[in-house]
Design a protein around this motif. Structure first.
Motif, PDB file in Angstrom:
ATOM      1  N   UNK A   1      39.264  39.609  38.276  1.00 43.18           N
ATOM      2  CA  UNK A   1      38.010  40.124  37.720  1.00 43.18           C
ATOM      3  C   UNK A   1      36.772  39.804  38.542  1.00 43.18           C
ATOM      4  N   UNK A   2      36.944  39.177  39.715  1.00 39.31           N
ATOM      5  CA  UNK A   2      35.779  38.841  40.559  1.00 39.31           C
ATOM      6  C   UNK A   2      35.039  40.119  40.985  1.00 39.31           C
ATOM      7  N   UNK A   3      33.745  39.999  41.228  1.00 38.73           N
ATOM      8  CA  UNK A   3      32.954  41.127  41.733  1.00 38.73           C
ATOM      9  C   UNK A   3      33.605  41.717  42.989  1.00 38.73           C
ATOM     10  N   UNK A   4      34.167  40.854  43.820  1.00 37.43           N
ATOM     11  CA  UNK A   4      34.810  41.321  45.055  1.00 37.43           C
ATOM     12  C   UNK A   4      35.987  42.245  44.819  1.00 37.43           C
ATOM     13  N   UNK A   5      36.648  42.102  43.653  1.00 37.55           N
ATOM     14  CA  UNK A   5      37.813  42.961  43.400  1.00 37.55           C
ATOM     15  C   UNK A   5      37.389  44.402  43.150  1.00 37.55           C
ATOM     16  N   UNK A   6      36.106  44.639  42.906  1.00 39.65           N
ATOM     17  CA  UNK A   6      35.651  45.999  42.594  1.00 39.65           C
ATOM     18  C   UNK A   6      34.576  46.520  43.555  1.00 39.65           C
ATOM     19  N   UNK A   7      33.849  45.628  44.213  1.00 40.65           N
ATOM     20  CA  UNK A   7      32.648  46.107  44.905  1.00 40.65           C
ATOM     21  C   UNK A   7      32.560  45.696  46.377  1.00 40.65           C
ATOM     22  N   UNK A   8      33.640  45.195  46.970  1.00 44.47           N
ATOM     23  CA  UNK A   8      33.576  44.705  48.356  1.00 44.47           C
ATOM     24  C   UNK A   8      34.267  45.670  49.313  1.00 44.47           C
ATOM     25  N   UNK A   9      34.215  45.344  50.606  1.00 48.45           N
ATOM     26  CA  UNK A   9      34.952  46.112  51.600  1.00 48.45           C
ATOM     27  C   UNK A   9      36.449  46.089  51.339  1.00 48.45           C
ATOM     28  N   UNK A  10      36.958  44.920  50.927  1.00 47.10           N
ATOM     29  CA  UNK A  10      38.394  44.821  50.595  1.00 47.10           C
ATOM     30  C   UNK A  10      38.744  45.775  49.467  1.00 47.10           C
TER      31      UNK A  10
ATOM     32  N   UNK B   1      32.631  35.929  43.800  1.00 45.76           N
ATOM     33  CA  UNK B   1      33.649  35.411  42.884  1.00 45.76           C
ATOM     34  C   UNK B   1      33.126  35.198  41.467  1.00 45.76           C
ATOM     35  N   UNK B   2      32.022  35.853  41.149  1.00 43.68           N
ATOM     36  CA  UNK B   2      31.563  35.855  39.765  1.00 43.68           C
ATOM     37  C   UNK B   2      32.458  36.826  38.986  1.00 43.68           C
ATOM     38  N   UNK B   3      33.072  36.384  37.899  1.00 39.21           N
ATOM     39  CA  UNK B   3      34.007  37.251  37.168  1.00 39.21           C
ATOM     40  C   UNK B   3      33.265  38.268  36.308  1.00 39.21           C
ATOM     41  N   UNK B   4      32.974  39.414  36.907  1.00 40.23           N
ATOM     42  CA  UNK B   4      32.108  40.388  36.252  1.00 40.23           C
ATOM     43  C   UNK B   4      32.910  41.514  35.615  1.00 40.23           C
ATOM     44  N   UNK B   5      34.187  41.604  35.959  1.00 43.21           N
ATOM     45  CA  UNK B   5      34.975  42.753  35.495  1.00 43.21           C
ATOM     46  C   UNK B   5      36.225  42.316  34.729  1.00 43.21           C
ATOM     47  N   UNK B   6      36.534  43.099  33.702  1.00 43.06           N
ATOM     48  CA  UNK B   6      37.773  42.878  32.954  1.00 43.06           C
ATOM     49  C   UNK B   6      38.861  43.705  33.619  1.00 43.06           C
ATOM     50  N   UNK B   7      39.405  43.224  34.718  1.00 48.18           N
ATOM     51  CA  UNK B   7      40.499  43.981  35.329  1.00 48.18           C
ATOM     52  C   UNK B   7      41.682  43.049  35.600  1.00 48.18           C
ATOM     53  N   UNK B   8      42.743  43.622  36.086  1.00 39.16           N
ATOM     54  CA  UNK B   8      43.933  42.818  36.371  1.00 39.16           C
ATOM     55  C   UNK B   8      44.143  42.683  37.878  1.00 39.16           C
ATOM     56  N   UNK B   9      43.054  42.870  38.638  1.00 37.94           N
ATOM     57  CA  UNK B   9      43.186  42.776  40.094  1.00 37.94           C
ATOM     58  C   UNK B   9      43.012  41.318  40.518  1.00 37.94           C
ATOM     59  N   UNK B  10      44.037  40.787  41.194  1.00 39.86           N
ATOM     60  CA  UNK B  10      43.941  39.398  41.655  1.00 39.86           C
ATOM     61  C   UNK B  10      43.105  39.378  42.942  1.00 39.86           C
ATOM     62  N   UNK B  11      42.059  38.574  42.908  1.00 42.87           N
ATOM     63  CA  UNK B  11      41.164  38.408  44.055  1.00 42.87           C
ATOM     64  C   UNK B  11      41.867  37.529  45.099  1.00 42.87           C
TER      65      UNK B  11
END
Ligand SMILES: [Zn+2]
Length: 413
Positions: free
Chosen positions: A272-281, A256-266
């Motif tokens: 912008x959480x790392x999970x929104x871009x780099x996880x299994x989900x 949940x570190x906000x590493x990305x400038x995106x509009x994806x709700x975690x």
């Protein structure tokens, strides 16, 4: 409700009513058991020196522990220098621990003895993790059924460790992400429903502990990070040989570190959480989007909605050379590597272990992570850190849970 005999040695280890000499003896016994656990078998003479206790006193303590059945006389060790005193050590079959890793679609269950040996590992017992009372009851039912099948006396199972994802305060036994329905801590609810003392732990931290203490992959290293890449992303941290918890046990939430400038709700509610871009989900939603855009995959024919896609399907597809799965795992690996390079700068660890379900894809995940680390971190810093894939794999969580129960029981403070 407890299955434990009231006067068992391990009940007495709680020492709630002890004072004075009895309390001191009790602490000393724990120290001796910890010594055996850390350094293996030992003589009374060596124990006295190591713990700074007189030899007669240590002899008395060992006698009592042997009478309790938790310590065993291993006899004399052959030596060329003549007569050697007896060696003592833990009695493996004096106590057993059950470790349970609760995943989204199954549970893994392990059984260890008092010497930390993994006697049984039952992977992938079908289970559907929902945040409902029914799912909690079902979980307890499965645990009880499996324990009934074990070939060890219930009175010798002295604790259960349960790993759940999300926020867990292991000291109070409260879980804030799953099964938070009662005023009582969840650990107490489990104890009532199973009859065994239960300890909760965050899943990533328990897996990390399994790797740190039993994997063979961690040798002399004292500063190690374990990255758990599954549906979410978690981390277990070891600094100077000790697990790091933070104030309430919430440390390591790198997903949940906000590493990305995106509009994806975690799923945590932020964006912008790392999970929104780099996880299994993230992998699942990227995969589904690609299918909708017309990309082909060996999974295409049976996926009607995003819910039909399970993480294991994509992992297996990649292992069977599915190009779409491989490409997307590469993409999330690079993003994860960017997150990990931030961790290298923060912690300067000796070792970083990549584990969790997605680590099963091996180099498909591992190589892009390494490339991204090279790209994003200062070489002076990243040269210090060895990056490796987990060797324990799926066993890490259940094993870590068992080991943590034992550790808590033997804690002397
Ligand atoms: Zn988040």
């Amino acid at each position: 409700m407890s299955n434990l005999p009231e006067n068992s040695f391990f009940e007495s280890l709680k020492a709630e009513d002890l004072s004075g000499v009895a309390y001191k003896n009790h602490l000393l016994k724990k120290k001796v058991l910890n010594y055996f656990s850390n350094f293996g078998n030992s003589t009374i003479q060596d124990l006295s020196k190591a713990l700074n206790i007189s030899t007669p006193k240590m002899g008395q303590i060992i006698l009592e522990l042997t009478e309790n059945g938790v310590v065993q006389d291993y006899g004399k060790v052959d030596s060329s220098v003549g007569r050697r005193p007896n060696q003592y050590g833990l009695n493996a079959s004096s106590a057993f621990f059950v470790g349970i890793e609760v995943k989204k679609e199954y549970i893994n269950l392990g059984l260890t003895d008092f010497k930390n040996q993994l006697l049984k590992f039952l992977p992938h017992i079908p289970y559907n993790l929902d945040n409902t009372e029914e799912a909690l009851d079902e979980l307890c039912k499965i645990i009880n059924q499996q324990i009934d099948k074990f070939n060890v006396p219930k009175s010798k199972i002295i604790g259960i460790g349960i790993n759940l994802s999300g926020r867990i305060n292991y000291k109070t036994g409260y879980s804030y992400s799953y099964f938070n329905f009662s005023e009582n801590p969840l650990s107490k609810v489990f104890r009532t429903k199973t009859g065994f003392p239960t300890f909760l732990e965050n899943d990533s931290r328990a897996m990390a502990f399994g790797e740190f203490k039993g994997g063979g992959i961690v040798k002399e290293e004292k500063n190690v990070l374990f990255i758990n890449v599954g549906y979410g992303i978690g981390m277990g941290i070891m600094i100077n040989g000790e697990l790091v918890y933070g104030k309430s046990g919430f440390s390591g939430e790198i997903g949940h570190i906000p590493l990305f400038e995106n509009e994806i709700i975690c799923h945590c509610g932020k964006k912008g959480c790392l999970e929104t871009e780099a996880s299994g989900r993230a992998l699942i939603s990227k995969f589904y989007k690609k299918l909708q855009e017309g990309s082909q995959s060996t999974l295409s024919h049976r996926i009607k909605s995003e819910n039909d896609l399970k993480l294991n399907d994509i992992i297996n597809a990649a292992l069977n050379d599915d190009v779409l799965a491989i490409e997307l795992i590469d993409e999330i690996g690079k993003k994860l590597g960017r997150g990990i390079s931030a961790l290298l700068h923060l912690y300067n660890p000796e070792l970083v272990i990549i584990g969790g379900s997605l680590a099963k894809t091996g180099d498909y995940l591992f190589l892009p992570i390494k490339m991204a680390i090279n790209k994003y971190s200062l070489s002076l810093v990243s040269n210090d850190s060895k990056i490796v894939l987990s060797e324990l794999g799926e066993k890490a969580g259940a094993l870590g849970a068992c080991q943590l129960v034992r550790k808590r029981l033997l804690q002397s403070e």
